[in-house]
Design a protein around this motif. Structure first.
Motif, PDB file in Angstrom:
ATOM      1  N   VAL A   5       0.840  -1.202   0.000  1.00 36.02           N
ATOM      2  CA  VAL A   5       0.000   0.000   0.000  1.00 36.02           C
ATOM      3  C   VAL A   5       0.876   1.254   0.000  1.00 36.02           C
ATOM      4  N   GLU A   6       1.904   1.234   0.827  1.00 37.46           N
ATOM      5  CA  GLU A   6       2.804   2.384   0.917  1.00 37.46           C
ATOM      6  C   GLU A   6       3.502   2.641  -0.412  1.00 37.46           C
ATOM      7  N   LYS A   7       3.918   1.576  -1.079  1.00 39.10           N
ATOM      8  CA  LYS A   7       4.573   1.716  -2.390  1.00 39.10           C
ATOM      9  C   LYS A   7       3.629   2.369  -3.402  1.00 39.10           C
ATOM     10  N   ILE A   8       2.381   1.900  -3.417  1.00 34.88           N
ATOM     11  CA  ILE A   8       1.402   2.418  -4.366  1.00 34.88           C
ATOM     12  C   ILE A   8       1.141   3.903  -4.128  1.00 34.88           C
ATOM     13  N   LYS A   9       0.917   4.267  -2.869  1.00 36.33           N
ATOM     14  CA  LYS A   9       0.603   5.657  -2.557  1.00 36.33           C
ATOM     15  C   LYS A   9       1.789   6.578  -2.827  1.00 36.33           C
ATOM     16  N   ASN A  10       2.980   6.144  -2.466  1.00 37.16           N
ATOM     17  CA  ASN A  10       4.165   6.965  -2.714  1.00 37.16           C
ATOM     18  C   ASN A  10       4.385   7.172  -4.205  1.00 37.16           C
ATOM     19  N   SER A 108      -0.163   9.012 -15.955  1.00 36.33           N
ATOM     20  CA  SER A 108      -1.160   7.972 -15.769  1.00 36.33           C
ATOM     21  C   SER A 108      -0.661   6.645 -16.323  1.00 36.33           C
ATOM     22  N   LEU A 109      -0.051   6.696 -17.495  1.00 33.61           N
ATOM     23  CA  LEU A 109       0.513   5.482 -18.093  1.00 33.61           C
ATOM     24  C   LEU A 109       1.646   4.925 -17.229  1.00 33.61           C
ATOM     25  N   LYS A 110       2.488   5.827 -16.734  1.00 36.35           N
ATOM     26  CA  LYS A 110       3.626   5.400 -15.912  1.00 36.35           C
ATOM     27  C   LYS A 110       3.152   4.763 -14.607  1.00 36.35           C
ATOM     28  N   PHE A 111       2.105   5.351 -14.023  1.00 33.03           N
ATOM     29  CA  PHE A 111       1.602   4.813 -12.766  1.00 33.03           C
ATOM     30  C   PHE A 111       1.015   3.421 -12.974  1.00 33.03           C
ATOM     31  N   GLU A 112       0.272   3.247 -14.044  1.00 31.37           N
ATOM     32  CA  GLU A 112      -0.282   1.920 -14.320  1.00 31.37           C
ATOM     33  C   GLU A 112       0.838   0.904 -14.573  1.00 31.37           C
ATOM     34  N   ALA A 113       1.866   1.334 -15.300  1.00 30.20           N
ATOM     35  CA  ALA A 113       3.001   0.447 -15.556  1.00 30.20           C
ATOM     36  C   ALA A 113       3.676   0.063 -14.242  1.00 30.20           C
ATOM     37  N   LEU A 115       2.259  -0.168 -11.256  1.00 30.61           N
ATOM     38  CA  LEU A 115       1.401  -1.145 -10.574  1.00 30.61           C
ATOM     39  C   LEU A 115       1.666  -2.550 -11.108  1.00 30.61           C
ATOM     40  N   GLN A 116       1.839  -2.644 -12.400  1.00 31.15           N
ATOM     41  CA  GLN A 116       2.096  -3.947 -13.008  1.00 31.15           C
ATOM     42  C   GLN A 116       3.503  -4.450 -12.683  1.00 31.15           C
ATOM     43  N   GLU A 117       4.451  -3.517 -12.610  1.00 26.11           N
ATOM     44  CA  GLU A 117       5.832  -3.891 -12.290  1.00 26.11           C
ATOM     45  C   GLU A 117       5.952  -4.494 -10.892  1.00 26.11           C
ATOM     46  N   ILE A 118       5.112  -4.045  -9.974  1.00 24.09           N
ATOM     47  CA  ILE A 118       5.198  -4.589  -8.606  1.00 24.09           C
ATOM     48  C   ILE A 118       4.286  -5.815  -8.422  1.00 24.09           C
ATOM     49  N   GLY A 119       3.841  -6.356  -9.566  1.00 25.76           N
ATOM     50  CA  GLY A 119       3.157  -7.648  -9.526  1.00 25.76           C
ATOM     51  C   GLY A 119       1.651  -7.618  -9.495  1.00 25.76           C
ATOM     52  N   LEU A 120       1.048  -6.468  -9.769  1.00 21.41           N
ATOM     53  CA  LEU A 120      -0.410  -6.370  -9.721  1.00 21.41           C
ATOM     54  C   LEU A 120      -1.022  -6.498 -11.109  1.00 21.41           C
ATOM     55  N   LYS A 121      -2.107  -7.214 -11.201  1.00 17.56           N
ATOM     56  CA  LYS A 121      -2.904  -7.230 -12.414  1.00 17.56           C
ATOM     57  C   LYS A 121      -3.815  -6.020 -12.353  1.00 17.56           C
ATOM     58  N   THR A 122      -3.955  -5.306 -13.460  1.00 20.58           N
ATOM     59  CA  THR A 122      -4.729  -4.069 -13.434  1.00 20.58           C
ATOM     60  C   THR A 122      -5.746  -4.024 -14.569  1.00 20.58           C
ATOM     61  N   ALA A 123      -6.738  -3.166 -14.385  1.00 24.85           N
ATOM     62  CA  ALA A 123      -7.689  -2.837 -15.446  1.00 24.85           C
ATOM     63  C   ALA A 123      -8.105  -1.390 -15.248  1.00 24.85           C
ATOM     64  N   ALA A 124      -8.217  -0.652 -16.351  1.00 24.80           N
ATOM     65  CA  ALA A 124      -8.609   0.763 -16.276  1.00 24.80           C
ATOM     66  C   ALA A 124      -9.328   1.142 -17.562  1.00 24.80           C
ATOM     67  N   GLU A 125     -10.021   2.263 -17.525  1.00 23.81           N
ATOM     68  CA  GLU A 125     -10.693   2.793 -18.707  1.00 23.81           C
ATOM     69  C   GLU A 125     -10.566   4.304 -18.626  1.00 23.81           C
ATOM     70  N   ARG A 126      -9.771   4.890 -19.530  1.00 22.85           N
ATOM     71  CA  ARG A 126      -9.406   6.291 -19.380  1.00 22.85           C
ATOM     72  C   ARG A 126     -10.443   7.270 -19.910  1.00 22.85           C
ATOM     73  N   LYS A 127     -11.369   6.834 -20.718  1.00 30.18           N
ATOM     74  CA  LYS A 127     -12.341   7.783 -21.261  1.00 30.18           C
ATOM     75  C   LYS A 127     -13.403   8.140 -20.221  1.00 30.18           C
ATOM     76  N   PHE A 128     -14.255   7.198 -19.890  1.00 31.47           N
ATOM     77  CA  PHE A 128     -15.354   7.479 -18.971  1.00 31.47           C
ATOM     78  C   PHE A 128     -15.231   6.736 -17.655  1.00 31.47           C
ATOM     79  N   GLY A 129     -14.162   5.971 -17.480  1.00 31.48           N
ATOM     80  CA  GLY A 129     -13.899   5.358 -16.188  1.00 31.48           C
ATOM     81  C   GLY A 129     -14.385   3.936 -16.058  1.00 31.48           C
ATOM     82  N   ILE A 130     -13.682   3.175 -15.247  1.00 31.24           N
ATOM     83  CA  ILE A 130     -13.993   1.766 -15.055  1.00 31.24           C
ATOM     84  C   ILE A 130     -14.980   1.546 -13.910  1.00 31.24           C
ATOM     85  N   THR A 131     -15.184   2.592 -13.117  1.00 32.41           N
ATOM     86  CA  THR A 131     -16.156   2.509 -12.025  1.00 32.41           C
ATOM     87  C   THR A 131     -16.655   3.913 -11.711  1.00 32.41           C
TER      88      THR A 131
END
Length: 342
Positions: A5-10, A108-113, A115-131
């Motif tokens: 969590v700390e890694k993600i927030k930082n 935004s692209l770097k942050f998602e990358a 998240l994946q580098e630290i072993g997380l599977k991710t999903a996002a939608e940049r136009k209108f949002g995933i949630t």
């Protein structure tokens, strides 16, 4: 705090986000109840909101998802050319969701990358949002939703929200310190030109100017609220501009890439003079709520704005538009000529 969590927030803070929170997928369940309340208040919007139920049922589509990383980014830091204020909503002028030249998009692209580098599977939608971003940010304690329906942090409502689904069950929830709206304040409601914002936390998208200039408003000569649309041709800032909680929160310290140059091409008169190649290749990618096949709407919106705040110099532009290659623009110009007795 959990190390992950700390890694993600930082990482989020280091990449320019103002705040970052993490909630469990189950925290979105309450959104369905709020959606039901909105539809009960304004039944006519039901067809438009039915698709939003998927935001509360994310695991139907993403069974692997366990948490949501929700981030806040301030956009009230950019210089807005004065002549565009009241014409185009500020958010759309500095919208980075699809602007690859902006630092915000690249971060935004770097942050998602990351998240994946630290072993997380991710999903996002940049136009209108995933949630439902505002609900997720509210549950994460990153701020609060005010009576005008906008999400606020210490930077006011001039913030952009982003979210990523991840496959680890993590949590990071803050306690917001913002003051609630003053009890007797209804400035946002009184400022809404079409009464779309009819009561706190209630908005009818069928009469919202931001919608009427983009997703709705297809027949402006017969549109009930065409005069209330004022000078707006894309979006509306009325309820945010008047909000006391936004006072002094916009700090125009940076230039958004390309905005100054583009702004030189935009005025009501210049919109009517734009050829359709420019509208399709320059305006549409920037203001993408209006599709390529519908860029004629820029001209009908501009004519409507001219009618609402008529100046003598507009006459020649409206008369010229009556010969436009697009039938809808010609019809709008003829309507304006009749209404103004040109």
């Amino acid at each position: 705090m959990n190390l992950l969590v700390e890694k993600i927030k930082n990482a989020a803070l280091n990449m320019g986000y103002e705040k970052c929170g993490i909630i469990k997928i189950s925290d979105m369940s309450g959104y369905e109840e709020k959606l039901n309340e909105r539809i009960q208040r304004i039944p006519e919007v039901k067809p438009y909101y039915e698709g939003f139920y998927r935001f509360a049922r994310l695991q139907d589509t993403y069974p692997w998802a366990k948490s949501i990383v929700i981030c806040v980014r301030q956009y009230g830091k950019y210089h807005i050319p004065d002549h565009l204020k009241g014409l185009i909503g500020k958010y759309y002028l500095v919208d980075s969701r699809r602007d690859e030249n902006s630092e915000d998009f690249q971060d935004s692209l770097k942050f998602e990358a990351y998240l994946q580098e630290i072993g997380l599977k991710t999903a996002a939608e940049r136009k209108f949002g995933i949630t439902a971003f505002r609900w997720a940010a509210l549950k994460a304690g990153l701020g609060l939703v005010r009576r005008n329906n906008f999400f606020y942090t210490e930077s006011g409502s001039w913030v952009h929200l982003e979210a990523w689904l991840i496959d680890k069950e993590l949590e990071s929830v803050e306690k917001p310190t913002l003051k609630e709206c003053p009890k007797n304040c209804n400035l946002c409601i009184k400022s809404c030109p079409t009464a779309s914002l009819s009561e706190p936390y209630t908005m009818n998208r069928l009469s919202c100017i931001s919608c009427l200039t983009t997703f709705e408003g297809w027949d402006l000569p017969n549109e009930k609220f065409n005069s209330q649309m004022g000078s707006w041709v894309f979006g509306c800032d009325a309820c945010q501009d008047v909000c006391p909680m936004n006072k002094g929160s916009w700090r125009a310290a940076e230039e958004f890439p390309g905005l100054t140059e583009l702004s030189e091409h935009i005025s009501l008169e210049k919109i009517l003079e734009m050829d359709y190649t420019f509208l399709e290749k320059v305006m549409q990618p920037k203001f993408w709520y209006i599709g390529k096949d519908d860029v004629w709407r820029w001209k009908t919106n501009a004519i409507n704005a001219m009618v609402n705040d008529y100046k003598e110099q507009y006459g020649e532009y409206i008369r010229c538009a009556s010969n436009d290659s697009n039938e809808k623009v010609r019809e709008m110009a003829q309507w304006a000529i009749g209404k103004l007795n040109l």
